[in-house]
Design an enzyme around this catalytic site. Structure first.
Site, PDB file in Angstrom:
ATOM      1  N   VAL A 113       0.830  -1.199   0.000  1.00 34.72           N
ATOM      2  CA  VAL A 113       0.000   0.000   0.000  1.00 34.72           C
ATOM      3  C   VAL A 113       0.869   1.257   0.000  1.00 34.72           C
ATOM      4  CG1 VAL A 113      -1.995  -1.061   1.099  1.00 34.72           C
ATOM      5  CG2 VAL A 113      -0.198  -0.081   2.531  1.00 34.72           C
ATOM      6  N   ASP A 114       2.117   1.109   0.447  1.00 35.11           N
ATOM      7  CA  ASP A 114       3.013   2.279   0.495  1.00 35.11           C
ATOM      8  C   ASP A 114       3.484   2.709  -0.897  1.00 35.11           C
ATOM      9  OD1 ASP A 114       2.722   2.227   3.191  1.00 35.11           O
ATOM     10  OD2 ASP A 114       4.665   1.328   3.615  1.00 35.11           O
ATOM     11  N   GLY A 136       2.568   5.254   5.283  1.00 36.36           N
ATOM     12  CA  GLY A 136       3.512   5.462   4.191  1.00 36.36           C
ATOM     13  C   GLY A 136       4.972   5.505   4.588  1.00 36.36           C
TER      14      GLY A 136
HETATM   15  O1  F6P Z   1       2.432  -2.060   4.727  1.00 33.75           O
HETATM   16  C1  F6P Z   1       3.218  -0.972   5.104  1.00 33.75           C
HETATM   17  C2  F6P Z   1       2.610  -0.252   6.257  1.00 33.75           C
HETATM   18  O2  F6P Z   1       1.346   0.070   5.806  1.00 33.75           O
HETATM   19  C3  F6P Z   1       3.324   0.997   6.753  1.00 33.75           C
HETATM   20  O3  F6P Z   1       2.973   2.174   6.144  1.00 33.75           O
HETATM   21  C4  F6P Z   1       3.015   0.966   8.211  1.00 33.75           C
HETATM   22  O4  F6P Z   1       3.920   1.702   8.985  1.00 33.75           O
HETATM   23  C5  F6P Z   1       3.053  -0.475   8.486  1.00 33.75           C
HETATM   24  O5  F6P Z   1       2.506  -1.104   7.356  1.00 33.75           O
HETATM   25  C6  F6P Z   1       2.477  -0.935   9.772  1.00 33.75           C
HETATM   26  O6  F6P Z   1       1.921  -2.218   9.706  1.00 33.75           O
HETATM   27  P1  F6P Z   1       1.800  -3.206  10.918  1.00 33.75           P
HETATM   28  O7  F6P Z   1       1.583  -2.371  12.153  1.00 33.75           O
HETATM   29  O8  F6P Z   1       0.631  -4.047  10.607  1.00 33.75           O
HETATM   30  O9  F6P Z   1       3.049  -4.005  11.015  1.00 33.75           O
END
Ligand code: F6P
Length: 420
Positions: free
Chosen positions: A143-144, A191
């Site tokens: 998604v980033d 992001g």
């Molecule tokens: O997939 C990337 C992301 O969306 C980042 O932007 C975000 O910091 C991270 O995932 C956090 O994901 P999780 O808390 O599920 O590990």
């Protein structure tokens, strides 16, 4: 001779459409049953391979596999788990080979972002260095939107559509209330280092007078004085101010404004909390009522408002991964190539895993407006087609109807356990 089996797994932060890639892989592999035997899915990514926790996808019906196209999350579970380098932890790779050999696995498909492509790359190196022939194909997802080479990363278009839609709607609310109540609304989006999602918030604006009025991108060092002056001007002009801020906003010292001090298993700083911080800063300066929101997991799981273009691309890269493997390609990732902006046309090319692993594509300078608080026409041209099209899921009892797989584990063949 029976064809080799395949391993498929999902890794990193999930998205609204990563299961469409899974669907692409599984349907295409089923169409090529002479070349690929069973597809085993790793429960929770590579951890499933290390622990021999392999899901037998052949037990899932055609209908259920097809329904993955409209189901968010990671159907087989995801992970943030970094494989060490081969020379640092040879035992880890010997274990992978042991599991792959036991289940006659000759194909490895790994679906994720830059860190996950590193896993795919390392497994391909393992194949060569430790003498276990395996075809490794990465499948892009994040998604980033920060994977290099590919025009965009599946998952991003739907996230972009969600944040732009939500911001457009919230902006109507703030504009209605600002006379006597909330004057400032701050949306904190995901992001990390790349501002693509923050930039996508700008798609909410029809013209230069519409919200969002200010973007705070991670690529632009935050300057409190300049920012507050911009907020003041916006309040004078419109009576309200709508701001999108990246969770990865950095100060002039290059440090994250909202780092918690903790790290995830990929070694990334855990972020979150810049929205309230910005909101408090504005309240302290101007004394007006400010609200903030963190859509958090809502933004990356919002399948009900997925972009059709994103869905098509997610499915296409899954399909291409299997076609690449059958065509004898190895250590590559299907990447999306833009052929035209409007109408948006794209095809699929191959990107070497060595060039996508651990890389982060940031917003280029010509996508960022001169004052640093917005995006340019070039960025708009890039972003606009990625959110095109609606791909609503089916509804049941007035709610989206998503599928749950059985996820039956294949019988273990090894007696040894492996600790992860
Ligand atoms: O997939 C990337 C992301 O969306 C980042 O932007 C975000 O910091 C991270 O995932 C956090 O994901 P999780 O808390 O599920 O590990």
């Amino acid at each position: 001779m029976a064809p080799k089996n395949a391993f498929y797994a999902q890794s990193g932060g999930v998205s609204a459409v990563i299961n469409a890639s899974a669907c692409g892989v599984l349907q295409t592999a089923r169409e090529h049953s002479h070349e690929i035997g069973k597809v085993y899915a790793g429960r929770n990514g590579i951890i499933g391979a290390l622990t021999e926790d392999l899901i037998d996808t052949s037990l899932e019906s055609e209908a259920v596999i097809d329904a993955l196209k409209h189901t968010p999350g990671a159907a087989f579970g995801s992970c943030r788990y970094k494989l060490a380098a081969i020379h640092e932890h040879r035992g880890q790779y010997e274990r992978l080979i042991e599991v792959f050999r036991a289940h006659d696995i000759g194909f490895f498909f790994y679906n994720g972002g830059g860190d996950s492509q590193d896993t795919a790359h390392k497994v391909s190196q393992m194949g060569v260095r430790l003498g276990y022939p395996i075809v490794c194909i990465g499948i892009p997802k994040t998604v980033d939107n920060d994977l290099p080479i590919t025009d965009c990363s599946p998952g991003f278009g739907s996230m972009a559509k969600y944040v732009a839609t939500s911001l457009r709607e919230a902006a109507f609310d703030v504009a209605s209330m600002c006379r006597t109540s909330t004057k400032v609304f701050v949306l904190e989006v995901m992001g990390r280092h790349a501002g693509w999602t923050t930039a996508a918030c700008a798609l909410a604006a029809d013209d230069e007078n519409s919200a969002p009025h200010i973007l705070l991108l991670p690529e632009v060092a935050f300057n409190e004085g300049r920012f507050l002056a911009k907020v003041e001007k916006t309040l004078e002009r419109y009576g309200h101010c709508v701001i999108a801020v990246s969770e990865g906003l950095k100060g002039p010292d290059g440090k994250f404004i909202s780092a918690s001090g903790l790290q995830d298993a990929f070694g990334h700083a855990r972020l979150g909390g810049v929205g309230p911080l910005i909101s408090d800063m504005i309240h302290a300066k101007f004394g007006c009522k400010c609200r903030w929101a963190v859509p958090d997991y809502f933004q990356r799981s919002a399948r009900h408002i997925a972009a059709e273009t994103d869905l098509q691309q997610a499915y296409a890269v899954g399909r291409a991964a299997v076609e690449f493997a059958i065509a004898g390609k190895n250590a590559v990732m299907p990447a999306i190539r833009r052929l035209n902006d409007a109408p948006y046309r794209w095809d699929i090319i191959e990107a070497p895993l060595s060039e996508v692993a651990n890389q982060e594509k940031l917003m280029p300078p010509d996508f960022i407006s001169a004052d640093g608080f917005g995006i340019t026409e070039a960025a708009r041209r890039y972003l606009a087609p990625l959110i095109v099209g609606e791909a609503y899921p089916p509804y049941k009892n007035a709610l989206p109807h998503y599928v749950q797989l059985q996820n039956v584990a294949a019988p273990k063949k090894l007696t040894k356990e492996f600790a992860v």
